[in-house]
Design a protein around this motif. Structure first.
Motif, PDB file in Angstrom:
ATOM      1  N   LEU C  20      16.810  62.149  11.357  1.00 11.99           N
ATOM      2  CA  LEU C  20      17.772  62.073  12.446  1.00 11.99           C
ATOM      3  C   LEU C  20      18.672  60.854  12.355  1.00 11.99           C
ATOM      4  N   ALA C 177      22.649  67.175  16.168  1.00 14.36           N
ATOM      5  CA  ALA C 177      23.417  66.091  16.770  1.00 14.36           C
ATOM      6  C   ALA C 177      22.786  65.660  18.084  1.00 14.36           C
ATOM      7  N   CYS C 178      22.374  66.622  18.895  1.00 15.03           N
ATOM      8  CA  CYS C 178      21.764  66.298  20.189  1.00 15.03           C
ATOM      9  C   CYS C 178      20.461  65.523  19.973  1.00 15.03           C
ATOM     10  N   MET C 179      19.646  66.003  19.025  1.00 13.46           N
ATOM     11  CA  MET C 179      18.383  65.309  18.781  1.00 13.46           C
ATOM     12  C   MET C 179      18.640  63.902  18.285  1.00 13.46           C
ATOM     13  N   SER C 180      19.614  63.793  17.399  1.00 18.57           N
ATOM     14  CA  SER C 180      19.931  62.486  16.846  1.00 18.57           C
ATOM     15  C   SER C 180      20.389  61.548  17.949  1.00 18.57           C
ATOM     16  N   MET C 181      21.193  62.088  18.873  1.00 14.24           N
ATOM     17  CA  MET C 181      21.637  61.270  20.013  1.00 14.24           C
ATOM     18  C   MET C 181      20.452  60.833  20.856  1.00 14.24           C
ATOM     19  N   PHE C 183      17.387  60.460  19.999  1.00 12.75           N
ATOM     20  CA  PHE C 183      16.532  59.463  19.352  1.00 12.75           C
ATOM     21  C   PHE C 183      17.213  58.110  19.226  1.00 12.75           C
TER      22      PHE C 183
END
Ligand code: FMN
Ligand code: FMN
Ligand code: FMN
Ligand code: RBF
Ligand code: SF4
Ligand code: SF4
Ligand code: SF4
Ligand code: SF4
Ligand code: FES
Lengths: 333, 228, 193, 279, 224, 446
Positions: C20, C177-181, C183
């Motif tokens: 991520l 992208a959402c998960m990366s945001m 985290f």
């Protein structure tokens, strides 16, 4: 006998009164007092920010969402909550952009109402926080004339706000970076700096209690969050009072109330099972405290909820109810 | 995609490897990689470098150049040696060859483009594992003649670079308001830092896929309309 | 010691999550995450290979490569490739079911950049054997976490009404992208405000 | 220095070559590589029309010689020829079957007694008083079959009846399974005789439900070869064992058109869309 | 990837044990390994000089910058935990940990420069820190490596006014505050990047704390 | 006795006031009766008359076809005027016998067709119950004689009598208990003796205090019968819920109540058994609640089996102009009728005519995962997820998530704010699952 024009439907042929639009619009309406309370402290700026975010969300839903999906009211809530989670001085174009981003990438792309995995309002906010980290951490001071604009609300779109803002750190920032504690009384009353909707914990609590009584929001996750934050925060405070403020401070500061009552209850993005909601709340609470105490950011409610949103399908899977008559079956085997 | 997987999983003892690509004119071999069979957009390979370093156009140029260099050189070598490399150690040999070229480009970059090499960091040596290169070696270079292999390698390399550059441009222009370091929108532009951070990489590539999906749907709709 | 190791572990797992935050191992992240079972299994396989690599790399660094740093990339990749191929054969022979599940993705572990990245970073950071192993476990679990979460979200999407244009890969990248945001919330952890 | 490098890498290469060679000897699981080739030549529809669970299973059997390539009804003749040639076997013979609908009670001719509200699938409507349709056997017109057909061979026409594109239909059986009213049968394309009705109500009373129902008047029985058609069960039934005796005259006196003589597709009005696409 | 060449007609069913001889396997891998090794060693030799030159130049530039343009430089190496002028044989001076001492034209020592790091908001923040060991005053710092958030944390490297706030501050130790200050050992942090700013302060404090005693010990030992 | 109760469930408006105070009246014979041969669970009856035959009241028109079947009897004297496919209340067509009722026949009781009860052996009682065509009157129409002869390997210890009548609107069981409590007790005595149990519990929801009082008043002193008031909650009357409420036992998933030593009978069935032995006539009529806001004159009626809905509604002065939906059974589980020619059959507990404003809205929203259905489902399924799976036709996965345990009670669909017809999805899925399993025995291999 004259035969009537009959209809045939599947059983059950009758249905309870609550409908999805009714729930959504009631929740949206319950946010009005919260906005009003905020206007009391920040004046017209609060309203403008909320309106801008809502407009962005609604327009996006209108053009990217499913046909007639504006009527179900969920985009309204997304816009309102996004607005409430932003600082009152943020340029309006940013607020509207957040609304667009939240609905477009947090909801429409997923298939619209009910299908999204992450809280759209928070996706919008997280985007803004990453895209414009300075603007979104510029906290105007509450008070002053009702019609004074806080910050450069009308900054030209895509351009820097011209910031001659009178800023004040939020209670959490004050504690984290200056080791200054704000009194819980002020937090509860909301006379502190912060985002539009995090100012008055009491109003949010009352509205939430009303919704819970109507059955429109499930009380388990908020209660679980608040309890976890209270206990864990207090525990860390006893261990090291310089690093962590006390439990009550944690509960009433920052976006915790708004997040717990309105965002950790968005049934679309939190577990469906009651057991799952308790677990979800506990994890959100724990992550909030960890980020606040050990993380680089003063506030972690948004990230905690988003992180747990990602875990929601897993939690759902792990907390399926035990089907009637299967416990004994297992024992028998 | 299937061809690659299948061939790795099965060590076919036949010298004429089943699954070799059908004969085609050189130009097709070349264009395929850029459009119809674009490594990033269609085959979904080499995504890591495409996202990791695509926040500046200069990175994209450097990375693209290095990748093309490695891809072409290794395809050339592998294709010309395809008859002597025994099947069982096919992959290991390919990797040795690829790794050699990668290290060469890494060293050269460090020596003559030190700043670029620094921003690309570990992603230059990581070209070794860029799935495109091994994939092409497996599916193409190891099975066809030198001329075709090189044409294909160029096509794939350019296709990769093109996709990479699109991402770089979007991310740098929106995320920093600059293009190759030149300010585009004047000093008052508020850059969207988001775009040059990790989520922005995912988002940009997502947008590219969405655009492709939208295009595909439109084509389908048009077809249906024509049929009517 | 303990605190250093746990810092290595948690920062690799959450803050600098390989997938991520560092963009590593994306091919399998997007390729195999349609079913949760395969997701976590691939994660486990990756973790296993990572740990093996950490050990092998430490041996190479300590005994062979000290004099020839320029041979690192090539030596690492050869070792990794051979190890994976041998593991693959072992699995194919003894766990055919697992092999079928992971199918063509096992060989892709070779070309999973996370593995080589680990080898190189472990070297430049000068980790000792223990630190290297902890680093590998943290990274591997981080991959597993990302793979599992992505797979579980995609499983839920199987029943959703996703717009046609987003169906192939578009939405999956938006999810990433959402998960990366999300985290990113862990960023700055440990730097102590 | 160069020597040192050569030694290191050459040595590493050697060590792993030994390992791989050993592993190769001891651990290798042999699989006929032709399976993959054949599998790659198959359409990958995994439709099951061949009676096997998926294309790869078909490839395995084909390589073993246990099934003829032409048994894949989805692939085209050219491809099948290629496979047969590759394996050096006889392609076998394909017999074209298609799905036929045993109902022609579209919205224009069949009576609707009540308005159905609920899920728009035949499956769901069938359980709710037959979806309000007068005829309890007939097509509900909510297109479960259209959605089930992975080959896009079914299109609903304006009267709410599914029209099968005989070109595209691969006899995969999906629509047969999907229809809750069991209205589809797979039938040889060159069997021209078909009864488009399953309503068991006898006599003209049935016309209150549907204008194109079989009234069991028995005219077709008389006009056809003996034993080819019978109406004893409440609806005309064709004995396909005797289909060679069939002649078009059998359907000519049918008062409702329940029995038809087919050339190609069913139903006179073929939807615009699918005919254009077929062209 | 779907078409296939099979002009050879039907291949006979291959037999399981068809394969290449073990010797050939061994030879191939060993050969390509050696070949690769050879080529790489050659390339390495060719590129070594520019690579090292660049690395050395970079360090020197940073040192000069943080010491305000010294006329001459002296280099001490850290061996074990003591400073010495000589490196043990076989060690690479580029890789070794070093302390630079700067002198002005008059030959007076104007300060020392060392490299230090600490975790910042995203990853490590690595600085070249220059200070005057006699007064404890900072002569400057330069960011060698950082991956802080662009536009926010990366101001520690890009915002020149930020660096100037540190000029001449006394490290005893250095502290940060959010407000403008004139205190000799307090610096104003960057708005919105408190953490990165504090990381810089931390590195500086760490540099002085670890290197000053070493230098003192070295001088006591008669190094100079 | 301990009261356990069951978790979850829903509280739809009861609407029982329309008929709960109306005494049971007899409906006059209509001109024509239609007797489908399929009126019970199990094998349909075998036709034993032909067109033109004359039948007396109580004569069989169809015979039991094996053990899992019961005969069908003429509910009035008359002439067989047709045997054909006829609309059935379940929405299909069924082979049915038409009797043109003889206007001036006496329709009086004839010599006993069912033997006296006293002195019969257990087997003879079971046989007599089968011959009398008695089926469960609680709705499922399961042949009662089968439940009176449980397999020998299961020791039955309790007879539970289902007087819950948890469906809104319906009051036929309620009126039976108020007006014929002795008959209920008599039926109870017969069943207890036949089953060889010493204990019976009659569970009645608390909203029927007059029924509880009547049963208490007439309780025979020599029998161990407990009259247990139950929480008012839907579906209190569902067999497994009732057993759980009364005994605290969860009947294992996929198992019958006999496995835990319990047999459940509806109060109506008890009364019917009593009546059959009392009058000597087989089951040819039943008590039906005809009600609803779309009906002019709601009533509790004794209706001859085979009466067409059209005649029944006409007897109640017809429907109001805003009537929209006619349901056989209650509004939660009943079946909507598209054809008023369908007859009342043995399992018809009531006929409810809903006004337009009461029917379900048309707009269906996406599932918002609110979890209300999880909180409603009395068997603890996850209707939300099952519904999602059903929409994309993943039937095998639904089976893994216990689709088989869903009893189609409709609680989930009742509470769903998004108006998703969950139970309809499940019903369709159950059928589809069976079809796909039949069609593809090798399914899942690919
Ligand atoms: C996306 C993002 C990136 C951030 N990057 C940095 C950074 O690089 N350096 C830093 O010190 N703080 C960074 N922050 C942390 C916050 O801005 C934090 O509130 C700030 O350090 C507090 O400083 P202030 O009290 O002056 O506002 C970042 C926050 C977010 C959300
Ligand atoms: C001995 C015995 C055997 C039974 N066998 C069956 C059976 O095979 N299938 C069935 O559906 N019900 C069977 N039942 C009846 C059920 O328990 C239940 O009463 C009936 O299905 C109607 O219940 P319902 O209205 O809740 O659906 C049997 C009952 C008894 C006592
Ligand atoms: C959801 C549901 C609700 C039910 N409610 C009742 C009820 O209120 N009263 C009743 O007698 N039977 C009710 N039944 C039927 C019972 O489960 C059971 O079949 C019946 O009591 C058995 O008795 P019988 O065979 O004599 O009809 C219900 C069944 C279901 C599935
Ligand atoms: C109690 C409640 C809380 C909600 N909270 C949010 C929220 O935090 N963010 C949001 O975008 N929508 C919220 N919604 C609206 C709606 O559920 C949301 O837009 C869905 O995620 C869209 O699919 C809420 C709705 C309800 C009833
Ligand atoms: S689903 Fe029916 S119409 Fe479609 S291809 Fe299969 S058999 Fe033919
Ligand atoms: S044929 Fe069957 S599946 Fe198709 S529309 Fe008619 S009823 Fe539905
Ligand atoms: S219908 Fe089935 S799933 Fe729904 S509440 Fe009833 S038992 Fe549960
Ligand atoms: S009640 Fe309806 S909307 Fe709520 S979870 Fe269940 S199915 Fe979804
Ligand atoms: S896994 Fe990183 S490039 Fe494929």
């Amino acid at each position: 006998m004259n035969a009537p024009r009959l209809i045939v439907t599947a059983s059950p042929h009758v249905k309870g009164d609550d409908s999805t639009p009714r729930i959504m619009w009631t929740v949206a309406a319950s946010l009005v007092p919260v906005i009003a309370a905020s206007m009391f402290f920040f004046g017209i700026s609060s309203l403008l920010v909320v309106l801008a975010a809502t407009l962005g969300a609604l327009l996006t839903e209108r053009f990217l969402g499913r046909p007639r999906s504006l009527r179900d009211g969920s985009a309204m809530i997304t816009g309102l909550l996004l607005g409430l989670s932003l600082p009152p001085g943020i340029p309006l174009w940013m607020a509207a952009l957040g609304g667009f981003f939240g609905i477009a990438f947090g909801k429409a792309i997923w298939g619209g109402l009910g299908q999204n995995g992450f809280n759209p309002a928070l996706i919008g906010r997280a985007f803004l926080q990453t895209a414009f980290p300075v603007a979104i951490t510029t906290w105007p001071t509450p008070g002053g004339n009702f019609f004074t604009l806080k910050g450069d609300l009308f900054a030209v779109p895509f351009m820097h706000p011209v910031s001659d803002v009178v800023t004040s750190a939020t209670p959490l920032g004050l504690f984290k970076f200056e080791q200054t504690l704000t009194s819980v009384v002020n937090l509860v009353l909301g006379t502190t700096g912060g985002s539009v909707g995090e100012t008055s914990a009491i109003v949010i609590l009352i509205c939430g209690a009303f919704l819970a009584w109507k059955g429109y929001l499930n009380w388990r996750s908020p209660v679980s969050i608040i309890l976890t934050v209270l206990v864990l925060g207090q525990l860390l405070h006893w261990i090291n009072p310089v690093r962590s403020a006390d439990g009550l401070f944690h509960v009433f500061s920052g976006g915790l109330m708004l997040g717990a009552v309105y965002m950790a209850t968005d049934m679309v993005t939190v577990p469906t099972t009651n057991k799952g909601r308790w677990l979800f709340g506990a994890c959100v609470g724990a992550i909030v405290v960890i980020i606040r105490v050990y993380g680089g950011l003063p506030e972690g409610v948004m990230y905690a909820i988003l992180i747990m949103n990602a875990f929601t399908p897993l939690i759902n899977r792990a907390t399926q109810p035990t089907v009637f008559g299967t416990v004994k079956l297992k024992e028998a085997k | 995609m299937t061809a690659i997987g299948v061939e790795i999983a099965v060590d076919a003892p036949e010298p004429i490897v089943p699954g070799a690509p059908p004969p085609q004119p050189l130009s097709l071999d070349f264009w395929r990689g850029i459009a119809d069979d674009n490594p990033v957009m269609i085959q979904m390979l080499g995504l890591c470098p495409a996202m990791a370093i695509s926040n500046q156009v200069s990175n994209g140029l450097g990375m693209g150049a290095a990748t093309i260099f490695v891809l072409v050189c290794s395809s050339l070598l592998i294709s010309s040696l395809r008859k002597v490399i025994p099947n069982e150690v096919r992959l290991a040999t390919y990797i040795l060859i690829i790794a050699t070229f990668v290290t060469i480009s890494d060293l050269v970059m460090q020596a003559y483009f030190p700043l670029l090499s620094k921003t690309l960091g570990a992603f230059v040596p990581l070209i070794v594992v860029n799935c495109i290169i091994l994939g092409r070696a497996e599916a193409f270079a190891g099975k066809v003649g030198v001329r075709r292999a090189v044409a294909d390698a160029f096509g794939q390399g350019l296709g990769f670079t093109a996709a990479l550059l699109i991402m770089c441009i979007v991310r740098e222009v929106v995320g920093s308001g600059t293009f190759l370091g030149f300010q585009l929108f004047g000093p008052h532009y508020e850059p969207w830092v988001f775009m040059i951070m990790p989520p922005g990489g995912f988002l940009t590539m997502g947008l590219m896929f969405l655009a492709m999906g939208w295009w595909g749907e439109r084509k389908k709709a048009k077809l249906a309309e024509v049929a009517k | 010691m303990i605190s250093e190791l746990s810092w290595i572990f948690f920062s690799t797992l959450l803050i600098n999550n390989f997938t991520l935050a560092m963009f590593l191992g994306l091919c399998s992240f997007f390729g195999v995450t349609t079913k949760m079972d395969t997701g976590w299994r691939l994660g486990a396989a990756n973790t296993f290979v990572l740990v093996m690599t950490a050990v092998a790399v430490w041996i190479l660094n300590t005994f062979i490569l000290a004099q020839a740093p320029y041979l690192r990339t090539i030596a690492f990749i050869v070792v990794i490739a051979s190890l994976v191929q041998i593991v693959e054969m072992v699995i194919k022979k003894f766990l055919p079911v697992l092999f079928r599940e992971l199918g063509i993705y096992l060989p892709l572990i070779t070309t999973n950049c996370a593995i080589l990245y680990l080898a190189l970073t472990q070297t430049t950071r000068g980790y000792n054997l223990l630190e290297g192993i902890v680093y590998a476990i943290g990274g591997g679990l981080g991959l597993t976490l990302a793979l599992t979460l992505m797979a579980s979200i995609r499983e839920r999407l199987d029943v959703a009404d996703v717009p046609a244009m987003a169906r192939r890969m578009g939405l999956v990248l938006i999810i990433a992208a959402c998960m990366s945001m999300a985290f990113m919330g862990f960023a700055g952890m440990g730097s102590g405000g | 220095m160069i020597i040192q490098a050569i030694l290191i890498l050459g040595g590493t290469g050697l060590v792993f070559a030994i390992l791989i060679a050993l592993a190769n000897k001891k651990l290798k699981v042999w699989e006929d590589p032709r399976i993959d080739v054949v599998a790659a030549m198959l359409p990958s529809a995994n439709c099951g029309a061949c009676g096997l669970p998926g294309c790869r299973a078909f490839a395995e059997k084909a390589v073993m010689g246990a099934i003829q390539p032409a048994k894949c009804t989805v692939s085209n003749a050219e491809r099948i020829g290629e496979i047969a040639h590759f394996l050096g076997v006889d392609a076998g013979e394909a017999i074209k079957r298609v799905a036929r609908l045993q109902c022609s009670g579209g919205t224009d001719v069949a009576v609707q007694r009540a308005e159905y509200r609920g899920l728009g699938t035949c499956e769901a409507a069938a359980a709710v008083s037959g979806g309000g349709k007068g005829c309890a056997w007939g097509c509900l017109g909510l297109a479960d079959c259209e959605r089930a057909c992975t080959f896009g061979a079914i299109r609903m026409n304006a009267e709410g009846l599914p029209v099968v594109d005989v070109e595209k239909c691969t006899a995969c059986n999906d629509c047969v399974v999907a229809c809750p009213k069991d209205l589809f049968v797979l039938q040889l394309l060159d069997h021209p005789l078909l009864v488009q009705c399953k309503n068991l109500v006898q006599g003209d009373g049935v016309l209150e439900q549907c204008a194109v129902a079989c009234t069991t008047c028995g005219k077709c029985v008389l006009d056809a070869a003996p034993g080819l058609i019978s109406v004893a069960s409440g609806v005309a039934v064709i004995n396909y064992d005797k289909i060679v005796d069939a002649e078009e005259s059998a359907v000519e006196r049918c008062p409702t058109g329940a029995i038809v003589w087919l050339r190609g597709a069913q139903f006179a009005r073929v939807p615009v869309l699918s005919s254009a696409e077929a062209a | 990837m779907s078409g296939h060449e099979h002009s050879h007609g039907a291949p006979a069913a291959p037999t399981p044990d068809a394969g290449s001889s073990t010797a050939r396997l061994l030879f191939t891998l060993a050969f390509f390994g050696s070949l690769g090794g050879g080529i790489l060693a050659y390339t390495y030799q060719q590129t070594l000089t520019p690579i090292r030159k660049f690395a050395a130049e970079k360090v020197e530039a940073a040192v000069k910058e943080v010491l305000g343009g010294p006329a001459t430089l002296d280099t001490l190496f850290l061996v074990g935990d003591t400073l010495s002028q000589e490196l043990p044989a076989g060690e690479d001076p580029l890789v070794a940990t070093k302390l630079f001492i700067g002198f002005n034209e008059a030959g007076e020592r104007i300060g020392v420069a060392v490299e230090e790091w600490t975790p910042g908001f995203a990853a490590e923040v690595r600085l070249m820190v220059g200070f005057n060991p006699a007064t404890g005053a900072l002569t400057g710092f330069k960011v060698l490596a950082q991956t802080e958030t662009p536009g926010l944390g990366d101001k520690i490297a890009k915002d020149t006014s930020f660096a100037s706030r540190f000029m001449g501050k006394l490290v005893n130790p250095l502290k940060g505050t959010k407000n403008p200050t004139t205190d000799p050992s307090t610096v104003q942090t960057l708005t919105g990047a408190t953490i990165s700013s504090k990381a810089v302060i931390k590195v500086i404090n760490k540099a002085v704390e670890t290197w000053k005693p070493r230098l003192d010990a070295y001088e006591k030992g008669g190094g100079k | 006795m301990a009261f356990f109760g069951f978790a979850h469930g829903v509280h739809p408006p009861e609407e029982k006031g329309l008929t709960s105070a109306l005494p049971i009246r007899r409906m006059p014979y209509p001109d024509e009766l239609v007797l489908p041969l399929r009126q019970h669970a199990g094998k349909e009856a075998k036709l034993c008359v032909k067109v033109g035959d004359h039948v007396e009241r109580g004569d069989p028109v169809g015979l039991a076809d094996g053990y899992m079947s019961v005969p069908i009897h003429a509910s009035a004297a008359g002439t067989i005027t047709g045997i054909d496919w006829w609309p059935h209340p379940d929405g299909t067509m069924a082979q049915s016998v038409h009797i043109t009722v003889e206007k001036y026949a006496l329709q009086v009781p004839r010599p006993r067709l069912v033997p006296r009860w006293d002195g019969l052996t257990v087997e003879q009682v079971v046989k007599a119950v089968q011959d009398a065509g008695v089926v469960g009157l609680g709705g499922a129409a399961f042949p009662t004689h089968i439940k009176l002869a449980p397999p020998k390997d299961h020791a039955v210890h309790t007879l539970i009598v289902n007087g819950a009548e948890c469906e809104p609107y319906l009051t036929s069981d309620h009126r039976t208990m108020v007006e014929y409590p002795e008959r209920v007790h008599f039926g109870c005595r017969i069943m207890m003796q036949t089953l060889g149990v010493s204990k019976a519990v009659i569970g009645v929801e608390r909203n029927k205090p007059d029924a509880i009082a009547a049963l208490q008043r007439t309780k025979p002193a020599d029998l161990d019968i407990v009259i247990l008031p139950l929480t008012v909650k839907y579906p209190q009357g569902a067999e497994k819920m009732l057993i759980h409420s009364v005994t605290g036992i969860e009947v294992p998933s996929g198992k019958l109540p006999v496995t835990v030593g319990v047999v459940v009978q509806n109060v109506g069935s008890l009364a019917a058994v009593a009546e059959v032995f009392d009058t000597g006539l087989p089951l040819i009529e039943r008590i039906v609640t005809v009600t609803g806001h779309g009906l002019r004159r709601p009533a509790n009626l004794i209706v001859p089996v085979g009466t067409r809905l059209r005649d029944l509604l006409a007897h109640c002065d017809g429907v109001t102009p805003d009537a929209a939906e006619v349901i056989i059974g209650g509004p939660m589980m009943g079946l909507a009728q598209s054809n008023l020619d369908a007859p009342v059959i043995k399992g018809t507990t009531g006929v409810v005519v809903l006004a337009a404003h009461e029917t379900r809205g048309e707009t269906i929203y996406p599932c918002i995962h609110c979890g209300r259905c999880l909180d409603a489902c009395p068997v603890f399924l996850n209707p939300s997820w099952l519904g999602d799976l059903a929409r994309v036709k993943r039937y095998a996965d639904m089976a893994d998530h216990h689709l088989a345990d869903c009893m189609l009670c409709g609680s989930c669909a009742y509470v769903c704010p998004s108006n998703i017809p969950l139970s309809q999805l499940f019903q369709a899925s159950k059928v589809a699952l069976r079809r796909t399993l039949q069609a593809a025995p090798q399914a899942g291999a690919a």
